[in-house]
Design a protein around this motif. Structure first.
Motif, PDB file in Angstrom:
ATOM      1  N   SER A 115     -32.329 -10.511 -13.647  1.00 18.20           N
ATOM      2  CA  SER A 115     -31.968 -11.190 -14.898  1.00 18.20           C
ATOM      3  C   SER A 115     -32.962 -10.785 -15.983  1.00 18.20           C
ATOM      4  O   SER A 115     -34.007 -10.186 -15.690  1.00 18.20           O
ATOM      5  N   GLY A 116     -32.635 -11.170 -17.207  1.00 14.84           N
ATOM      6  CA  GLY A 116     -33.553 -10.905 -18.308  1.00 14.84           C
ATOM      7  C   GLY A 116     -34.846 -11.692 -18.177  1.00 14.84           C
ATOM      8  O   GLY A 116     -35.929 -11.196 -18.481  1.00 14.84           O
ATOM      9  N   SER A 117     -34.718 -12.947 -17.710  1.00 15.78           N
ATOM     10  CA  SER A 117     -35.925 -13.759 -17.529  1.00 15.78           C
ATOM     11  C   SER A 117     -36.875 -13.071 -16.551  1.00 15.78           C
ATOM     12  O   SER A 117     -38.083 -12.970 -16.797  1.00 15.78           O
ATOM     13  N   ASN A 120     -38.632 -10.104 -17.936  1.00  9.77           N
ATOM     14  CA  ASN A 120     -39.786 -10.470 -18.770  1.00  9.77           C
ATOM     15  C   ASN A 120     -40.960 -10.973 -17.934  1.00  9.77           C
ATOM     16  O   ASN A 120     -42.114 -10.657 -18.232  1.00  9.77           O
ATOM     17  N   TYR A 150     -36.563 -15.820 -28.044  1.00 16.70           N
ATOM     18  CA  TYR A 150     -36.135 -16.286 -26.721  1.00 16.70           C
ATOM     19  C   TYR A 150     -36.409 -15.191 -25.702  1.00 16.70           C
ATOM     20  O   TYR A 150     -36.066 -14.023 -25.928  1.00 16.70           O
ATOM     21  N   HIS A 151     -37.014 -15.571 -24.580  1.00 19.81           N
ATOM     22  CA  HIS A 151     -37.301 -14.570 -23.551  1.00 19.81           C
ATOM     23  C   HIS A 151     -36.891 -15.027 -22.157  1.00 19.81           C
ATOM     24  O   HIS A 151     -37.168 -14.322 -21.197  1.00 19.81           O
ATOM     25  N   GLY A 152     -36.271 -16.201 -22.036  1.00 19.54           N
ATOM     26  CA  GLY A 152     -35.761 -16.593 -20.735  1.00 19.54           C
ATOM     27  C   GLY A 152     -36.131 -18.004 -20.340  1.00 19.54           C
ATOM     28  O   GLY A 152     -36.847 -18.707 -21.059  1.00 19.54           O
ATOM     29  N   PHE A 153     -35.639 -18.418 -19.171  1.00 19.46           N
ATOM     30  CA  PHE A 153     -35.752 -19.820 -18.763  1.00 19.46           C
ATOM     31  C   PHE A 153     -36.841 -20.067 -17.729  1.00 19.46           C
ATOM     32  O   PHE A 153     -37.199 -21.209 -17.464  1.00 19.46           O
ATOM     33  N   GLU A 223     -38.349  -9.602 -29.528  1.00 19.87           N
ATOM     34  CA  GLU A 223     -37.007  -9.040 -29.550  1.00 19.87           C
ATOM     35  C   GLU A 223     -36.940  -8.192 -30.820  1.00 19.87           C
ATOM     36  O   GLU A 223     -37.310  -8.701 -31.890  1.00 19.87           O
ATOM     37  N   ASP A 256     -38.304  -6.751 -25.971  1.00 16.74           N
ATOM     38  CA  ASP A 256     -37.271  -7.410 -25.179  1.00 16.74           C
ATOM     39  C   ASP A 256     -35.924  -6.938 -25.732  1.00 16.74           C
ATOM     40  O   ASP A 256     -35.443  -7.437 -26.747  1.00 16.74           O
ATOM     41  N   VAL A 258     -33.101  -7.200 -24.153  1.00 20.77           N
ATOM     42  CA  VAL A 258     -32.094  -7.813 -23.277  1.00 20.77           C
ATOM     43  C   VAL A 258     -30.748  -7.958 -24.004  1.00 20.77           C
ATOM     44  O   VAL A 258     -29.700  -7.630 -23.442  1.00 20.77           O
ATOM     45  N   ILE A 259     -30.769  -8.421 -25.251  1.00 22.85           N
ATOM     46  CA  ILE A 259     -29.517  -8.488 -26.019  1.00 22.85           C
ATOM     47  C   ILE A 259     -29.268  -7.171 -26.751  1.00 22.85           C
ATOM     48  O   ILE A 259     -28.157  -6.658 -26.785  1.00 22.85           O
ATOM     49  N   LYS A 285     -28.455  -8.105 -19.395  1.00 23.79           N
ATOM     50  CA  LYS A 285     -27.157  -8.239 -20.080  1.00 23.79           C
ATOM     51  C   LYS A 285     -26.316  -6.943 -20.086  1.00 23.79           C
ATOM     52  O   LYS A 285     -25.640  -6.638 -19.139  1.00 23.79           O
TER      53      LYS A 285
HETATM   54  C1  LIG Z   1     -33.613 -11.742 -25.751  1.00 23.25           C
HETATM   55  C2  LIG Z   1     -33.423 -12.346 -24.404  1.00 23.25           C
HETATM   56  N1  LIG Z   1     -34.359 -12.153 -23.468  1.00 23.25           N
HETATM   57  C3  LIG Z   1     -34.232 -12.662 -22.235  1.00 23.25           C
HETATM   58  C4  LIG Z   1     -33.140 -13.424 -21.902  1.00 23.25           C
HETATM   59  C5  LIG Z   1     -33.040 -14.010 -20.527  1.00 23.25           C
HETATM   60  O1  LIG Z   1     -32.058 -13.359 -19.799  1.00 23.25           O
HETATM   61  P1  LIG Z   1     -31.346 -14.095 -18.564  1.00 23.25           P
HETATM   62  O2  LIG Z   1     -30.511 -15.193 -19.127  1.00 23.25           O
HETATM   63  O3  LIG Z   1     -30.538 -12.986 -17.935  1.00 23.25           O
HETATM   64  O4  LIG Z   1     -32.418 -14.582 -17.672  1.00 23.25           O
HETATM   65  C6  LIG Z   1     -32.133 -13.648 -22.843  1.00 23.25           C
HETATM   66  C7  LIG Z   1     -30.945 -14.456 -22.500  1.00 23.25           C
HETATM   67  O5  LIG Z   1     -30.156 -14.832 -23.306  1.00 23.25           O
HETATM   68  C8  LIG Z   1     -32.288 -13.107 -24.139  1.00 23.25           C
HETATM   69  O6  LIG Z   1     -31.387 -13.343 -25.093  1.00 23.25           O
END
Ligand SMILES: Cc1ncc(COP(=O)(O)O)c(C=O)c1O
Length: 450
Positions: A115-117, A120, A150-153, A223, A256, A258-259, A285
């Motif tokens: 995943s993106g999280s 990161n 935003y970089h993840g959860f 980002e 980042d 990811v998007i 993504k």
């Molecule tokens: C810029 C960015 N980085 C990281 C993430 C985290 O990715 P994930 O939801 O696949 O963990 C997102 C998710 O929306 C994001 O927009």
């Protein structure tokens, strides 16, 4: 609705906990039951169709229902369904090689995750270990990010995230993450105006590095275009200056993507807009267009080689996840990337994105405060007659009007302390001009509702 769909809704309500969602709302309205996807079109359980102008969650870049990805996945499952990435599997090797060819700069080494999280998290760990091994007498561990980013959860990625509503209930956060203001020109946090400001917001990075002591700072993460925090496109000088600041203090620059990666902003990777080469880039993504989960952290030979040493010296990167480098996910990514490259989808994103941006900017409504974007990554920020963020009640009416017009868009949530009325348009990169017209018409209809 058939009895079957009614049952499904009842079971969902009884057992499923949805993300970012206040379940009590289900007393008044149902969630969409998404049944099918083809191209940019979704069909719900009742057979209604919608234009998905949010590409799932900014990620279905090639559109839904691509048979060649389905075929590649089925073939790979039959051939080798799984083996951990402690050994070699062909799709992961071929994917790393393909990414090394197409990524900007010198990003030649790939570490896969899910995943993106996680991409990161991997980047932060690589940055901290690299800094310790590269600068032995120092204690470089701090990571500087931005408010609204935003970089993840997950805990590290959430600590880098600069959105109050995604963090405050889960504090305390991971130590060592600091934030500066974003280049949000429409509501400049520094109360300045571009270009007279001289892009003062980027200088905040230098100030904080100097104040904290460069010998304590490992990396900056940004980002290239802030996504869920409001589609904030930086001024042209911003990222090149950030690269210079990082170089001046030996601080790593993590982009980042990811998007923004895989065509969304009108280039294959957003870094190309500004000719900026990161030390680390994180991907997810669009790498699979959502057909299967995959994340990746890409870095340079310089960083990779700092992890080399005698066995037993402890210089290797001690991280593993069961599914990182999953052969089936990598096969999906390879097929997806071939579609993006063959159809040159970033070019369509640039062309139709420019067209759609102009259409949305031409919306004739006093409630449209700002329309901004790059490629097919666009935000429409609604305001009241004083210029303040539009209240939740009217913003909800606009959202309902857009949905009623058969279009699904995204909406900012849990970013700001107060009300949020920014809508997101990030459709599949195959979007046609006729579909762009449909999106603009849906906004007009939604705005008419207030
Ligand atoms: C810029 C960015 N980085 C990281 C993430 C985290 O990715 P994930 O939801 O696949 O963990 C997102 C998710 O929306 C994001 O927009």
């Amino acid at each position: 609705m058939s009895a079957n769909l009614g049952d499904l809704r009842a079971q969902d309500r009884a057992h499923v906990w949805h993300p970012l969602f206040q379940h009590q709302v289900l007393d008044e309205r149902d969630l969409l039951l998404v049944a099918k996807g083809q191209g940019a079109t979704l069909t719900d359980g009742e057979g209604n169709t919608y234009l998905d102008a949010y590409a799932g969650l900014w990620n279905v870049n090639v559109g839904y229902g691509r048979k060649e990805i389905a075929d590649a996945v089925a073939l790979q499952i039959a051939k080798l369904s799984f083996y951990p990435h402690s050994q070699i599997n062909e799709p992961a090797t071929r994917l790393a090689t393909r990414l090394a060819e197409i990524l900007p700069g010198e990003l030649k080494h790939l570490f896969f995750s899910n995943s993106g999280s996680e991409a990161n998290e991997t980047a932060f760990k690589i940055a901290r270990q690299y800094s310790r091994q590269q600068h032995p007498g120092e204690n470089r561990y701090k990571i500087i990010a931005r408010y609204q980013g935003y970089h993840g959860f997950t805990y590290g990625a959430m600590s880098a995230t600069g959105q109050v509503g995604r963090r405050s209930k889960f504090e305390p956060l991971v130590p060592g993450f600091l934030h500066v203001d974003p280049p949000y020109c429409y509501r400049c946090p520094l109360n300045r105006t571009y270009p007279e400001c001289g892009v003062a917001c980027v200088e905040e990075f230098e100030k904080i590095i100097v104040r904290e002591g460069p010998e304590t700072v490992a990396a900056v993460i940004v980002e290239p275009v802030i996504g869920g925090g409001g589609v904030i496109v930086p001024p042209p000088e911003y990222l090149p200056r950030l690269r210079q600041i990082c170089d001046r203090y030996d601080v790593l620059l993590i982009l980042d993507e990811v998007i923004t990666g895989f065509g969304r902003t009108g280039k294959l990777f957003a870094a190309e807009h500004w000719g900026v080469a990161p030390d680390i880039a994180t991907l997810a993504k669009g790498v699979t267009s959502g057909y299967l989960p995959l994340g990746a952290c890409a870095t340079t030979p310089e960083i990779f080689s700092a992890f080399l040493g005698e066995p037993g010296a402890g210089r290797e990167f001690a991280q593993v996840s069961t599914y990182g480098g999953h052969p089936v996910c990598c096969a999906a990514a390879l097929a997806n990337i071939e579609i993006i490259l063959r159809e040159r989808l970033w070019e369509n994103a640039a062309r139709v994105g420019t067209y759609l941006l102009a259409k949305l900017q031409a919306l004739d409504s006093p409630f449209v405060g700002d329309v901004r974007g790059l490629g097919l990554m666009i935000a429409v920020e609604l305001v009241d007659d004083s210029g303040a963020v539009l209240d939740a009640e009217r913003a909800a009416k606009v959202a309902a009007g857009i949905r009623q017009a058969g279009v699904i868009v995204g909406r900012m949530s849990h970013v700001m302390a107060g009300p949020e009325s920014t809508f997101f348009v990030a459709p599949p990169l195959i979007l046609t001009e006729a579909q762009a017209d449909q999106i603009a018409a849906a906004f007009a209809a939604g705005l008419d509702a207030i």
